[in-house]
Design a protein around this motif. Structure first.
Motif, PDB file in Angstrom:
ATOM      1  N   PRO A 429       0.798  -1.238   0.000  1.00  0.00           N
ATOM      2  CA  PRO A 429       0.000   0.000   0.000  1.00  0.00           C
ATOM      3  C   PRO A 429       0.826   1.282   0.000  1.00  0.00           C
ATOM      4  O   PRO A 429       0.269   2.374   0.045  1.00  0.00           O
ATOM      5  CB  PRO A 429      -0.790  -0.126   1.303  1.00  0.00           C
ATOM      6  CG  PRO A 429       0.130  -0.882   2.211  1.00  0.00           C
ATOM      7  CD  PRO A 429       0.846  -1.861   1.339  1.00  0.00           C
ATOM      8  N   SER A 430       2.162   1.182  -0.020  1.00  0.00           N
ATOM      9  CA  SER A 430       2.976   2.384  -0.080  1.00  0.00           C
ATOM     10  C   SER A 430       2.936   2.952  -1.501  1.00  0.00           C
ATOM     11  O   SER A 430       2.478   2.308  -2.442  1.00  0.00           O
ATOM     12  CB  SER A 430       4.418   2.084   0.316  1.00  0.00           C
ATOM     13  OG  SER A 430       4.486   1.659   1.652  1.00  0.00           O
ATOM     14  N   SER A 431       3.480   4.148  -1.649  1.00  0.00           N
ATOM     15  CA  SER A 431       3.557   4.780  -2.962  1.00  0.00           C
ATOM     16  C   SER A 431       4.634   5.853  -2.903  1.00  0.00           C
ATOM     17  O   SER A 431       5.058   6.268  -1.819  1.00  0.00           O
ATOM     18  CB  SER A 431       2.221   5.422  -3.352  1.00  0.00           C
ATOM     19  OG  SER A 431       1.922   6.508  -2.476  1.00  0.00           O
ATOM     20  N   LEU A 432       5.074   6.301  -4.057  1.00  0.00           N
ATOM     21  CA  LEU A 432       6.053   7.381  -4.090  1.00  0.00           C
ATOM     22  C   LEU A 432       5.474   8.637  -3.453  1.00  0.00           C
ATOM     23  O   LEU A 432       6.167   9.349  -2.715  1.00  0.00           O
ATOM     24  CB  LEU A 432       6.481   7.671  -5.532  1.00  0.00           C
ATOM     25  CG  LEU A 432       7.462   8.833  -5.716  1.00  0.00           C
ATOM     26  CD1 LEU A 432       8.774   8.561  -4.979  1.00  0.00           C
ATOM     27  CD2 LEU A 432       7.719   9.105  -7.193  1.00  0.00           C
ATOM     28  N   ARG A 433       4.232   8.894  -3.692  1.00  0.00           N
ATOM     29  CA  ARG A 433       3.585  10.093  -3.130  1.00  0.00           C
ATOM     30  C   ARG A 433       3.644  10.083  -1.609  1.00  0.00           C
ATOM     31  O   ARG A 433       4.015  11.072  -0.971  1.00  0.00           O
ATOM     32  CB  ARG A 433       2.145  10.179  -3.623  1.00  0.00           C
ATOM     33  CG  ARG A 433       1.425  11.472  -3.229  1.00  0.00           C
ATOM     34  CD  ARG A 433      -0.012  11.463  -3.767  1.00  0.00           C
ATOM     35  NE  ARG A 433      -0.679  12.713  -3.474  1.00  0.00           N
ATOM     36  CZ  ARG A 433      -0.634  13.798  -4.245  1.00  0.00           C
ATOM     37  NH1 ARG A 433       0.082  13.761  -5.356  1.00  0.00           N
ATOM     38  NH2 ARG A 433      -1.288  14.889  -3.906  1.00  0.00           N
ATOM     39  N   SER A 434       3.281   8.944  -1.015  1.00  0.00           N
ATOM     40  CA  SER A 434       3.290   8.873   0.455  1.00  0.00           C
ATOM     41  C   SER A 434       4.728   8.939   0.990  1.00  0.00           C
ATOM     42  O   SER A 434       4.969   9.527   2.049  1.00  0.00           O
ATOM     43  CB  SER A 434       2.606   7.593   0.932  1.00  0.00           C
ATOM     44  OG  SER A 434       3.301   6.434   0.494  1.00  0.00           O
ATOM     45  N   ASN A 435       5.677   8.354   0.270  1.00  0.00           N
ATOM     46  CA  ASN A 435       7.075   8.426   0.700  1.00  0.00           C
ATOM     47  C   ASN A 435       7.595   9.859   0.663  1.00  0.00           C
ATOM     48  O   ASN A 435       8.326  10.288   1.568  1.00  0.00           O
ATOM     49  CB  ASN A 435       7.950   7.528  -0.184  1.00  0.00           C
ATOM     50  CG  ASN A 435       7.822   6.058   0.171  1.00  0.00           C
ATOM     51  OD1 ASN A 435       7.185   5.700   1.161  1.00  0.00           O
ATOM     52  ND2 ASN A 435       8.415   5.203  -0.639  1.00  0.00           N
ATOM     53  N   LEU A 436       7.234  10.601  -0.376  1.00  0.00           N
ATOM     54  CA  LEU A 436       7.687  11.989  -0.469  1.00  0.00           C
ATOM     55  C   LEU A 436       7.048  12.848   0.627  1.00  0.00           C
ATOM     56  O   LEU A 436       7.664  13.803   1.109  1.00  0.00           O
ATOM     57  CB  LEU A 436       7.386  12.557  -1.857  1.00  0.00           C
ATOM     58  CG  LEU A 436       8.200  11.945  -3.006  1.00  0.00           C
ATOM     59  CD1 LEU A 436       7.808  12.578  -4.341  1.00  0.00           C
ATOM     60  CD2 LEU A 436       9.699  12.103  -2.776  1.00  0.00           C
TER      61      LEU A 436
END
Length: 629
Positions: A429-436
């Motif tokens: 469920p992670s994503s680049l958006r959430s990581n940024l």
């Protein structure tokens, strides 16, 4: 320290024969005291795999055909060279010099951990208190000029490498070696400053060269750091035949090489000539291979392996591509930050930069799903803190870590006592958006916020740094990474240069961020001082390009080198792994458990050993099935 017994006068009633026997016995006791037996092989832990008198290592072909020429391309990123001396700091060494022209007192085997066997040394004797080790040299061992290899030469080699004329990394690696002592013409002893079970193995690996290397016709010597294109007077199986600076390097077998029948060299170095051709870039090198200009190529680019190793010669079997498995520890590869730069001092900043690397996208789009993520400084090894899954520190690890936390609480965060956090992932469920978003929060906590078109600190200074590389190899990867950093308002400049200029910048620590590759060993030890030790961070040319200066890291390296059992080594290494990983010095990359090698059908090879590098395996144990005229 080895005992030194006084040679007392003998009673007159001893006959000449018994006087001779007694003197001989006492002479041997001076060299090898009672209590420890000399042997060809020694192990850091337990016993070596191979007993004295073994015929050859299991992973070689003792009947391999000999002859012909092996032609290879650049073994690394160098495209030129300006010296034959591999032991000094400045300049770029010709490929193959170290492996082909210099032998050591002992060599390790590639199918076991932490053992060495005598090569120049006929046998090895560790003192009962482990404070010294003695090597007796083979009488047949000689240099390329025909002169014998004597204890004086071994001492000269060690003393030279420990001097300021050589690369400073040697002074770091061998810092615990007190001195080299010439016991007799062919017996050398190394005394240690501390008890360290790895030291006898380490000094066995010191490269040996003649004290006459650099000697002029008038008897004077060229200073060691000024020796450049003077041909080495080495101890290895090859000598220089010819070269073209920046173009090629050609070696020929020394017909008088002394080691051909030594068991640890049976099945090794099967070619009469070895030629290196240096190519300007990877694309030119690959096309040259397809055109038949050299015999084997190790490929490190996943896209090339998937897309470029095709064509008629691969279809008809003239050229073969194969992935060879290995059990090497993967070590650490990643984008390393230079802690000497103020911008990287805050651990929250370093952690934030890791969230901007989208490994899953890179693996899917650029790597053809050939890689796994690095999530440890000792990846793919039982020395990794997450080797057995997401486990918390063991009692043995806590015994090391808790006192260090009490003494240096700011350097041992609470996260060290939990499971190793995984590298940032964009898999659902992670994503680049959430990581940024996480990265943005960390940067804000560290005082960096987005305003006026850029990420700025309280003084209004822009968060900006430079990534330096030694060629265009990583440009596509860097472009993707920088694109994500720019979404955070970070400004990044990418700078590429040739190998020589890049190496100089690394030696001088003149960079902000760069790609590092720290290969793992199955039994790490003193080399960690050079890689992560505080003292090495202040020595130009060390492996500590990151600039780690931590008393906690120093203490854990001490624990590693003092380990007397494999269990102690695991506890100390896993503890160090936890501290380094949670310090976020590196944005970790990826690894593969195979070596990708393409080669001509005429090439023969033995079954690969457990632990090996592809280039050295080809160079040392392959052969031509049909010797070309």
């Amino acid at each position: 320290m080895l005992s030194q017994l006084p040679l007392r006068s003998l009673p007159s009633q001893f006959g000449a024969y018994w006087r001779f026997i007694a003197i001989t016995l006492l002479s041997w006791l001076l060299i090898f005291p009672l209590g420890v037996e000399a042997a060809q092989g020694i192990a850091q832990y337990g016993k070596p795999k191979y007993a004295d008198g073994f015929a050859h290592f299991d992973y070689v072909n003792p009947n391999a055909p000999r002859g012909g020429t092996l032609t290879l391309p650049n073994p690394d990123r160098r495209t030129s060279f300006d010296k034959f001396n591999p032991f000094t700091l400045r300049g770029v060494t010709a490929p193959g010099i170290g492996a082909l022209m210099f032998e050591s007192l002992a060599v390790s085997s590639a199918d076991e951990v932490s053992s060495v066997y005598g090569l120049i040394a006929e046998d090895i004797k560790v003192a009962p208190d482990q404070m010294s080790v003695t090597f007796r040299l083979r009488p047949e061992a000689q240099f390329s000029d025909g002169s014998p290899i004597l204890a004086d030469d071994v001492k000269h080699s060690f003393d030279t490498l420990m001097s300021k004329l050589a690369n400073p990394q040697y002074r770091t690696i061998y810092a615990d070696v007190k001195q080299a002592v010439v016991v007799s013409e062919r017996v050398i002893r190394f005394d240690f400053k501390t008890r360290n079970s790895e030291l006898p193995l380490m000094v066995g690996g010191i490269p040996v060269f003649s004290k006459n290397w650099g000697k002029k016709a008038d008897g004077s010597h060229t200073p060691f750091d000024k020796i450049t294109f003077e041909h080495p007077i080495g101890s290895g199986p090859y000598v220089i035949e010819s070269y073209r600076a920046g173009k090629s390097m050609i070696y020929k077998r020394n017909p008088n090489y002394w080691g051909n029948k030594v068991n640890v060299r049976v099945g090794f170095f099967n070619f009469d000539r070895i030629v290196y051709k240096l190519y300007s870039d990877d694309a030119v090198r690959l096309e040259a291979f397809k055109a038949g200009e050299f015999d084997a190529l190790v490929e490190y680019r996943a896209k090339n392996w998937a897309k470029s190793y095709v064509g008629p010669k691969f279809n008809n079997g003239t050229l073969i591509k194969k992935a060879f498995p290995n059990h090497n520890g993967a070590g650490m590869q990643g984008f390393a930050m230079n802690l000497r730069r103020p911008i990287f001092q805050d651990v929250r900043v370093r952690k934030a930069l890791g969230y901007a690397l989208d490994f899953e996208w890179l693996n899917r789009q650029l790597f053809y799903d050939q890689y796994s993520r690095i999530e440890s400084y000792f990846q793919n090894s039982d020395l990794s803190a997450n080797y057995e899954g997401e486990t918390v520190p063991t009692a043995a690890e806590l015994k090391l870590l808790k006192p260090l936390q009490a003494k240096y609480p700011q350097l041992v965060p609470e996260a060290v006592f939990g499971a190793m956090p995984p590298a940032p992932s964009t898999a659902p469920p992670s994503s680049l958006r959430s990581n940024l978003r996480k990265a943005k929060e960390l940067l804000a906590e560290a005082g960096w916020t987005y305003r006026d078109g850029a990420l700025r600190n309280a003084k209004g200074e822009v968060f900006r740094f430079e990534i330096v590389e030694d060629g265009p190899f990583f440009l596509r990867i860097l472009t993707a990474y920088v694109r994500n950093l720019e979404k955070l308002g970070i400004k990044v400049d990418i700078r590429t240069s040739d190998f020589a200029l890049h190496q100089k910048r690394m030696d001088d620590y003149d960079f902000d961020m760069t790609t590092i590759r720290f290969p793992d060993t199955q039994s790490p030890g003193n080399e960690l001082y050079d890689r992560y030790g505080s003292a090495a961070a202040k020595e130009k040319g060390s492996d500590n390009v990151i600039g780690v200066q931590s008393p906690v890291v120093d203490a854990l390296i001490d624990a590693i080198v003092r380990s007397e059992t494999r269990e102690q080594l695991q506890a100390a290494t896993r503890s160090l792994d936890r501290v380094l990983w949670n310090s976020y010095y590196v944005v970790p990359h990826w690894y593969s458990p195979t070596h990708r090698i393409a080669y001509r059908k005429e090439m023969g090879y033995p079954n690969p050993p457990l632990y090996y590098s592809a280039e050295s395996w080809i160079l040392s144990t392959w052969w031509l099935q049909e010797v070309r005229k």
